[in-house]
Write a protein that holds these residues in place. Structure first.
Motif, short mmCIF file in Angstrom:
data_model
loop_
_atom_site.label_atom_id
_atom_site.label_comp_id
_atom_site.label_asym_id
_atom_site.label_seq_id
_atom_site.Cartn_x
_atom_site.Cartn_y
_atom_site.Cartn_z
N ALA A 1 39.49 14.65 25.94
CA ALA A 1 38.96 13.81 27.02
C ALA A 1 37.47 14.03 27.28
O ALA A 1 36.88 13.30 28.08
N LEU A 2 36.86 15.00 26.61
CA LEU A 2 35.46 15.32 26.88
C LEU A 2 34.51 14.31 26.25
O LEU A 2 34.80 13.74 25.20
N PRO A 3 33.36 14.10 26.88
CA PRO A 3 32.35 13.25 26.25
C PRO A 3 31.78 13.92 25.00
O PRO A 3 31.95 15.13 24.80
N ALA A 4 31.12 13.16 24.16
CA ALA A 4 30.51 13.69 22.95
C ALA A 4 29.39 14.67 23.31
O ALA A 4 28.85 14.65 24.42
N ALA A 5 29.05 15.50 22.34
CA ALA A 5 27.99 16.49 22.57
C ALA A 5 26.69 15.82 23.00
O ALA A 5 25.97 16.32 23.87
N ALA A 6 26.38 14.66 22.42
CA ALA A 6 25.15 13.94 22.76
C ALA A 6 25.14 13.50 24.21
O ALA A 6 24.07 13.29 24.80
N ASP A 7 26.33 13.39 24.81
CA ASP A 7 26.44 12.98 26.21
C ASP A 7 26.71 14.15 27.14
O ASP A 7 27.08 13.95 28.30
N ALA B 1 33.16 21.86 24.98
CA ALA B 1 34.50 22.44 24.90
C ALA B 1 34.35 23.95 24.75
O ALA B 1 33.76 24.44 23.79
N VAL B 2 34.87 24.70 25.72
CA VAL B 2 34.80 26.16 25.71
C VAL B 2 36.17 26.67 25.28
O VAL B 2 37.17 26.50 25.99
N LEU B 3 36.23 27.30 24.10
CA LEU B 3 37.50 27.64 23.47
C LEU B 3 37.60 29.14 23.18
O LEU B 3 36.60 29.79 22.85
N ASN B 4 38.81 29.65 23.27
CA ASN B 4 39.09 31.06 23.02
C ASN B 4 39.08 31.34 21.52
O ASN B 4 39.98 30.90 20.79
N ALA B 5 38.10 32.09 21.08
CA ALA B 5 37.98 32.39 19.66
C ALA B 5 39.08 33.32 19.16
O ALA B 5 39.34 33.39 17.95
N ASP B 6 39.75 34.02 20.09
CA ASP B 6 40.77 34.99 19.72
C ASP B 6 42.17 34.39 19.64
O ASP B 6 43.11 35.09 19.29
N ASP B 7 42.31 33.12 19.97
CA ASP B 7 43.61 32.45 19.92
C ASP B 7 43.53 31.34 18.87
O ASP B 7 42.86 30.32 19.07
N PRO B 8 44.19 31.50 17.71
CA PRO B 8 44.07 30.51 16.63
C PRO B 8 44.43 29.09 17.05
O PRO B 8 43.80 28.12 16.59
N LEU B 9 45.44 28.94 17.90
CA LEU B 9 45.85 27.60 18.31
C LEU B 9 44.81 26.94 19.21
O LEU B 9 44.64 25.71 19.18
N VAL B 10 44.10 27.74 19.97
CA VAL B 10 43.02 27.19 20.80
C VAL B 10 41.80 26.90 19.95
O VAL B 10 41.17 25.84 20.06
N SER C 1 38.63 20.79 16.26
CA SER C 1 38.70 19.59 15.42
C SER C 1 39.14 18.35 16.20
O SER C 1 39.09 17.24 15.67
N ARG C 2 39.54 18.56 17.46
CA ARG C 2 40.05 17.45 18.26
C ARG C 2 39.03 16.91 19.27
O ARG C 2 39.38 16.12 20.14
N THR C 3 37.78 17.35 19.15
CA THR C 3 36.78 16.92 20.11
C THR C 3 35.46 16.62 19.43
O THR C 3 35.14 17.20 18.38
N THR C 4 34.69 15.72 20.04
CA THR C 4 33.32 15.47 19.57
C THR C 4 32.31 16.17 20.46
O THR C 4 31.11 16.02 20.30
N ALA C 5 32.81 16.95 21.43
CA ALA C 5 31.93 17.71 22.32
C ALA C 5 31.36 18.92 21.59
O ALA C 5 31.87 19.33 20.53
N LYS C 6 30.33 19.49 22.14
CA LYS C 6 29.81 20.76 21.66
C LYS C 6 30.88 21.82 21.84
O LYS C 6 31.56 21.87 22.87
N VAL C 7 31.07 22.69 20.85
CA VAL C 7 32.09 23.74 20.92
C VAL C 7 31.42 25.09 21.14
O VAL C 7 30.51 25.47 20.40
N SER D 1 35.97 38.34 19.31
CA SER D 1 35.66 38.11 17.91
C SER D 1 34.15 38.16 17.69
O SER D 1 33.36 37.73 18.54
N ASP D 2 33.75 38.64 16.54
CA ASP D 2 32.32 38.66 16.20
C ASP D 2 31.74 37.26 16.12
O ASP D 2 30.53 37.08 16.23
N GLU D 3 32.58 36.27 15.90
CA GLU D 3 32.11 34.90 15.77
C GLU D 3 31.99 34.18 17.12
O GLU D 3 31.53 33.05 17.18
N ALA D 4 32.39 34.85 18.19
CA ALA D 4 32.33 34.23 19.51
C ALA D 4 30.88 34.13 19.98
O ALA D 4 30.07 35.05 19.78
N ASP D 5 30.52 33.01 20.59
CA ASP D 5 29.18 32.83 21.15
C ASP D 5 28.99 33.70 22.39
O ASP D 5 27.89 34.19 22.64
#
Length: 471
Positions: free
Chosen positions: A210-216, A220-229, A234-240, A246-250
């Motif tokens: 439901a989020l607007p695109a990144a340009a708008d 999307a703030v997502l839990n890097a430690d939960d694979p399903l999250v 892949s389900r959003t055009t928003a900035k992730v 995780s070392d890959e977490a922002d």
């Protein structure tokens, strides 16, 4: 709510005015569904429930100062009559949030929603006026009521979204479209209703869709430690933006540890710097909640120092969620009885183990509801975990699910008096009153339907105002 005339509201919700002498009269107070909350200028929303019909209170609320009633039939006092009161409430909420222009932050997850929502709100309100969901009013009625409590001064609107099935979050985001969407985790809460974790993930991911695109401006703030999250990217055009350990977490935590009293301390790392955090809340599970709040606040322009300070000073705003109270005799009661699922049970037990270094630990646990075919295995696993964490005594309260808790503890090696099954809350209170001693820590937790908060309340009353019976 922002002030609107009764005529404007009727137009927004597609209703007809009845018994309104002046359609230009304005609603200047809150929108409420509880007649006890009416203030001068309120709009009272009359829901017809199984036991109570709000329409029966129409005359009383107008006498108390309500400007009008939103109703499904004429009530003999000023009213806006609609075919569907719930749909009308949602339409009014959508109209108001569109006019406000505030930044909407929505969050969901299987566990920790309310605690995280409270953290997000406490951090953001340091930056600007913030309105947020009270308690767990996260459904199709509570969410629009929260949105309607915003005013012209509101800059951030933080909304918790719950789901009982596919499509629920999609509906809620239609009422209050978020710019920032936060997904905490996908666990087993309500798995009996959903049918599996994949279905839960499908439902929770409706938020990022439901989020607007990144340009708008969508984020999307997502839990890097939960694979399903994490897969929801892949389900959003928003900035992730990823948070977690995780070392890959922002936004991530390093050097996580617990104080002697069980409060988490860690180094908060963000793309703009790092700062140390020591929380007032109890349990290591709050680290993930804090990282989620920090990621949202960072995206909204707060500095890492501001965020760390706010997280270090934040407390619990919602009742019966790891409420820690020390009695005058030195016994500590942890009331976490608002609700329970396997994930939150495990987190609470680990927090109990960390808090009990100076004395005995007691886990007073009851049924976890809505687990379907997983109920036996999940209750057994919680009982086993209590033993592995060296909880001094497990008190399983209630029916068959509680017996599974106790059986799990027994099969894990709790063969003596380390676990016991009692029939009800009063039996648990009687047992604890006879055995507790200074330095003991007691955790009370179960699903909301069990009502185990009465055990915590009775134990806190002991020695303060005399012993009370559990009702």
């Amino acid at each position: 709510m922002i002030a609107l005339s009764l005529a404007e509201i009727a137009a927004v919700v597609g209703g007809q005015t009845h018994d309104i002498p002046d359609p230009s009269a304005r609603v200047t107070g809150p929108v409420v569904r509880d007649s006890r909350e009416v203030e001068p200028g309120s709009l009272f929303v009359a829901f017809a429930g199984e036991r109570v019909d709000g329409h029966d209170f129409a005359a009383a609320v107008v006498e108390a100062g309500a400007a009008a009633v939103l109703a499904s039939r004429p009530v003999g006092v000023p009213a806006i009559v609609v075919d569907d009161v719930q749909a009308a409430l949602g339409a009014l909420a959508r109209h108001v949030v569109d006019k406000l222009g505030a930044t909407l932050v929505a969050l969901t997850g299987s566990a920790g929603k309310t605690s995280t929502k409270d953290l997000v709100a406490q951090v953001l309100r340091r930056a600007a006026p913030t309105v947020f969901t009270p308690g767990s009013l996260n459904n199709e009625i509570g969410l629009p009521l929260t949105a309607l409590s915003a005013t012209e001064e509101t800059k951030f609107l933080v909304l918790e979204m719950g789901a009982r099935g596919i499509g629920h979050i999609r509906y809620l985001t239609g009422l209050t479209p978020p710019r920032i969407g936060l997904v905490l985790n996908v666990g087993t809460a309500h798995i009996g209703e959903f049918g599996g974790r994949e279905q839960i993930a499908q439902a929770k991911g409706e938020l990022v869709e439901a989020l607007p695109a990144a340009a708008d401006g969508g984020v999307a703030v997502l839990n890097a430690d939960d694979p399903l999250v994490r897969a929801m990217a892949s389900r959003t055009t928003a900035k992730v933006v990823l948070f977690g350990e995780s070392d890959e977490a922002d936004v991530r935590a390093e050097n996580v540890r617990l104080t002697d009293s069980g409060q988490p301390s860690f180094s908060l790392h963000t793309p703009s710097g790092c700062s140390d955090v020591t929380m007032r809340l109890y349990g290591e599970h709050h680290v993930s909640n804090a990282l989620a709040a920090a990621a949202v606040a960072h995206e909204l322009g707060m500095s890492v120092t501001e965020i760390a300070t706010a997280l270090s000073e934040a407390g619990s705003l919602s009742r019966w969620r790891m409420e820690v109270t020390e009695r005058p005799d030195g016994v500590t009661i942890v009331n976490d009885a608002y609700n329970a699922n396997p994930e939150s049970m495990r987190a609470a037990l680990r927090a109990l183990a960390a808090m009990g270094k100076g004395g005995r630990t007691w886990a007073v646990l009851g049924k976890m509801a809505e687990l379907g075919d997983e109920a036996l295995a999940e209750h057994d696993a919680v009982g086993r975990l209590a033993v592995r964490l060296n909880v001094s005594k497990l008190v399983a309260v209630g029916g068959i699910e509680a017996s599974w808790l106790q059986l799990g503890a027994y099969n894990e090696g709790s063969w003596g008096e380390e676990s016991v099954h009692v029939s009800d809350a009063q039996a648990a209170v009687d047992l604890l009153r006879s055995e507790l001693r200074p330095g003991d820590v007691v955790l009370v937790k179960a699903s909301r339907s069990v009502g185990l908060e009465s055990v915590a309340q009775a134990l806190l009353a002991t020695g303060a105002e005399g012993e009370v019976a559990v009702r």
